[in-house]
Design an enzyme around this catalytic site. Structure first.
Site, short mmCIF file in Angstrom:
data_model
loop_
_atom_site.label_atom_id
_atom_site.label_comp_id
_atom_site.label_asym_id
_atom_site.label_seq_id
_atom_site.Cartn_x
_atom_site.Cartn_y
_atom_site.Cartn_z
N ARG A 66 0.82 -1.19 -0.05
CA ARG A 66 0.03 -0.04 -0.13
C ARG A 66 1.02 1.05 -0.08
O ARG A 66 1.75 1.49 0.89
CB ARG A 66 -0.93 0.03 1.14
N ARG A 82 -3.46 1.40 17.99
CA ARG A 82 -3.99 0.78 16.91
C ARG A 82 -3.85 1.64 15.63
O ARG A 82 -3.27 2.74 15.69
CB ARG A 82 -5.56 0.40 17.19
N LYS A 83 -4.47 1.28 14.45
CA LYS A 83 -4.48 2.14 13.40
C LYS A 83 -5.18 3.63 13.63
O LYS A 83 -5.92 3.51 14.59
CB LYS A 83 -5.25 1.45 12.12
N GLY A 99 -16.41 -6.89 2.20
CA GLY A 99 -16.24 -8.45 2.01
C GLY A 99 -16.45 -9.15 3.53
O GLY A 99 -16.45 -10.27 3.63
N CYS A 111 -14.08 -2.11 5.50
CA CYS A 111 -13.25 -1.19 4.70
C CYS A 111 -13.79 -0.64 3.33
O CYS A 111 -13.40 0.28 3.10
CB CYS A 111 -11.96 -2.11 4.59
N GLY A 112 -15.18 -1.40 3.01
CA GLY A 112 -15.93 -0.76 2.11
C GLY A 112 -16.95 0.23 2.81
O GLY A 112 -17.66 0.71 1.73
#
Length: 565
Positions: free
Chosen positions: A80, A189-190, A448, A453-454
């Site tokens: 990424r 975390r992120k 998914g 994430c979508g």
């Protein structure tokens, strides 16, 4: 004596992070590339690589092919590349096209955080790829891992005729302050930040850990920012909490740093990987906006001015597609539709050539996975449009083509339950054939797995990947969430208790949209239509008949957690 206590997943990762800052050990990646895949220890393969934007790639089956909610990996990597504010130059896009062609089997994706992702990268090719990115002024550093992800902003920063201020310098400054800084390599975390100067908040500040939106002080006329904290989606969606603060331009970086320190030092968030995001201070630990602001001001050593009234955007659908005027007199920008973000090397080179020939070589990636060309003289817009269409780059498309978002899916992601990219394209083509005259803006997001994430929680129609058994065989399926929105009418999409096999999704959406067209009130958009119908009514419209609700969560295997998207 009893058996020693086994480390939890969170304890193990926290220990690994304390032991090593991956940003300081790039030479290890070079060594692995020389010695081969078998030389990579588990702590690098499953943890440290992520700080360099590198992930193990799934085998195409997804989560159900493995155990513990995570599928099997293959000896290839997803890489990424972070693109702050989505700002690209034509030579950089050509570099990405070349790298995708040479190292990634021609597969590249534009993401909802203005990144670019490559797939199928082999270990021995990784050093050359990373070094060529650096030569082009690009980096993968911090694109994954427990650090600050790509800082997003309005893709029209500096050219939007209606913007309050060009905030892209702050995006780049925040990136320089946090990314690569050893003081911020080890967050719980992120960590996601959005800073935008536009009026329509197209970078979705509401779903970021920090969301800053420009506004003008009604008393002084000074441009400053509202600040929201604790936004995020995943399995526990939470829209950001607005603090009672008017943040001046020169206070933005200190405020961002202060909030980042609060997050970094929240030990309570390091106990459970699934509950480690900043939002869990509000969701689980009793924090309020007032407590957060007090802690922030203590760190800053000053009182921030109180917040002033703001105007969250109405139901503005801004995908930036088509040709539109810029703030610079006589110039336009061209927004190219990239369906579900999947773009080929040929398309990237064509877009770069158009940016050079008709503009100033400047491009932008949007959070709706599209690509913009800037600074086109208005008199040349028609010629650009013709050449773009001839190259297969769409400047216009159906609402379905424009409004569909899809995450990576089981094609490459070990945590996904369903394949999304191919499915999304098929779904769009089906809806175009079923509803050829449909002209209303609808955001249709495909994700998914439950990790979102979508971004299905903020979609008009969000569908979440599941598995169901049909004739004894596991098949892809989707659970429906309806009516998500950001801005003035912010709300997470409502899970309405409807789950069907993937092949039945187009027919269900057609039924719902035909009911909307047939019964909508004058001037009513789809969000408003959904808001005035109950879950039972929406489920019946999708199914074509009254139907009992099904629970959202059940699906074979444990729902996957911990995605780093």
């Amino acid at each position: 004596m009893g058996e020693p206590l086994k480390e939890t997943k969170a304890q193990r990762i926290e220990r690994l992070k304390r032991e090593l800052n991956p940003w300081e050990h790039f030479q290890e990646i070079l060594r692995f590339a020389r010695e081969g895949y078998e030389a990579i220890p588990p702590e690098w393969l499953n943890t440290y690589f992520r700080w360099w934007g590198v992930y193990t790639q799934g085998d195409g089956v997804g989560a159900v092919g493995g155990k513990g909610g995570e599928g099997r990996a293959v000896p290839y990597f997803m890489v990424r590349i972070r693109i702050p504010n989505g700002i690209l130059l034509s030579h950089q896009l050509r570099t990405l096209a070349d790298l995708a062609e040479r190292h990634a089997r021609g597969v590249a994706d534009l993401t909802v955080r203005q990144n670019v992702q490559l797939h199928w990268v082999r270990l021995e090719e990784l050093p050359a790829l990373l070094q060529e990115l650096v030569r082009g002024g690009l980096t993968t550093m911090g694109a994954c891992g427990d650090d600050t992800r790509n800082v997003t902003g309005c893709p029209l920063a500096g050219v939007d005729a209606e913007e309050i201020v060009d905030a892209s310098p702050l995006v780049h400054a925040a990136t320089r302050m946090l990314n690569g800084n050893p003081a911020f390599y080890n967050l719980p975390r992120k960590y996601k930040i959005s800073i935008t100067g536009c009026r329509v908040w197209c970078s979705y500040p509401e779903i970021n850990d920090i969301g800053m939106t420009a506004l003008r002080h009604p008393g002084t006329g000074e441009v400053g920012f509202s600040v929201r904290v604790g936004g995020g989606l995943s399995t526990a969606p939470h829209l950001g909490v607005r603090l009672d603060a008017f943040v001046r331009w020169n206070q933005v970086l200190p405020v961002v740093r202060g909030i980042s320190e609060i997050f970094r030092e929240s030990e309570v968030l390091r106990q459970n990987r699934e509950k480690a995001r900043l939002k869990f201070l509000f969701l689980q630990h009793g924090w309020t906006a007032e407590r957060f602001l007090a802690e922030l001001e203590t760190r800053l050593g000053l009182r921030l001015a109180p917040a002033v009234p703001e105007e969250p955007p109405e139901d503005v659908y801004r995908d930036h597609v088509g040709i539109h005027p810029q703030r610079q007199e006589g110039y336009v920008y061209a927004g190219l539709v990239v369906l579900r973000g999947r773009i080929t090397p040929g398309e990237m080179r064509a877009a770069a050539a158009l940016a050079d020939r008709y503009g100033t070589g400047e491009l932008r990636i949007t959070t709706m996975q599209n690509l913009l060309l800037l600074n086109v003289p208005r008199r040349r817009a028609r010629a650009l449009a013709g050449e773009a269409e001839a190259a297969g780059l769409r400047l216009d498309a159906s609402p379905f083509w424009r409004g569909t978002i899809a995450c990576t899916g089981s094609e490459f992601c070990k945590l996904a339950l369903t394949e999304t990219k191919g499915f999304a394209r098929w779904l769009v083509e089906e809806l175009e054939a079923r509803l050829p005259g449909f002209d209303q803006h609808v955001k249709l997001h495909v994700t998914g797995c439950p990790n979102s994430c979508g971004q299905h929680w903020i979609a008009d129609i969000g569908i979440e990947g599941k598995k169901v058994r049909v004739d004894g065989r596991l098949v892809d399926a989707y659970f429906f969430c309806v009516g998500g929105a950001v801005g003035r009418h912010q709300a997470t999409a409502r899970p309405i208790g409807y789950r069907i096999p993937a092949l039945e999704v187009p027919e269900a959406i057609e039924r719902l949209l035909r009911a909307y067209l047939a019964t909508r009130r004058e001037g009513e958009n789809f969000r408003q239509f959904a808001a005035r119908h109950t879950d039972d009514e929406l489920r019946a419209l999708l199914a074509g008949e009254p139907l009992a609700a099904v629970a959202r969560d059940p699906s074979p295997g444990r729902p996957p957690h911990g995605v780093e998207g």
